[in-house]
Scaffold this motif. Structure first.
Motif: not given
Length: 129
Positions: A24, A113-114, A117
């Motif tokens: 992230e 980013a989430n 990931s």
């Protein structure tokens, strides 16, 4: 697929957290609006995940996964984490000088980013098991 035990969750949280922030943080470094310093972006890579990880990694598997199954757990966790991280980030860093464009860009970076990931991190965690 059965929910992991409390012991399994606690044994895996540290390494999963490190994997998550390693995925992230580069997205946040590149994606957060330029008004944020590199130090702030780097800090947010670890801090935002630290704020939501206990819920996603410990609480939700012991509740949502146990009660409703894996798919509802994933849906709840993957909605909770970016929404909570956006709210935490905005509470900490949005002010009267923030433009809507900056706010949208910052939240989009957090969501991206989430998503990364979840997709790549989940794949890597399966390989490592």
């Amino acid at each position: 697929m059965h929910p992991p035990s409390v012991d399994e969750l606690w044994r895996g949280i540290f390494w999963a957290y490190l994997l998550t922030i390693s995925l992230e943080t580069p997205v946040l470094l590149a994606g957060l609006s330029p008004r944020h310093s590199w130090q702030r972006r780097l800090f947010c890579g670890a801090w935002l995940t630290a704020c939501t990880y206990p819920v996603v990694w410990i609480l939700l598997p012991l509740t949502a996964w146990e009660w409703w199954g894996y798919t509802p757990y994933i849906v709840i966790a993957e909605i909770f984490a970016p929404v909570a991280e956006c709210l935490i980030f905005l509470a900490a860093y949005a002010d009267k000088t923030s433009t809507w464009r900056e706010i949208i860009r910052d939240c989009a970076a957090i969501v991206a980013a989430n998503l990364l990931s979840y997709i790549l991190g989940g794949y890597l965690l399966e390989i490592l098991r």
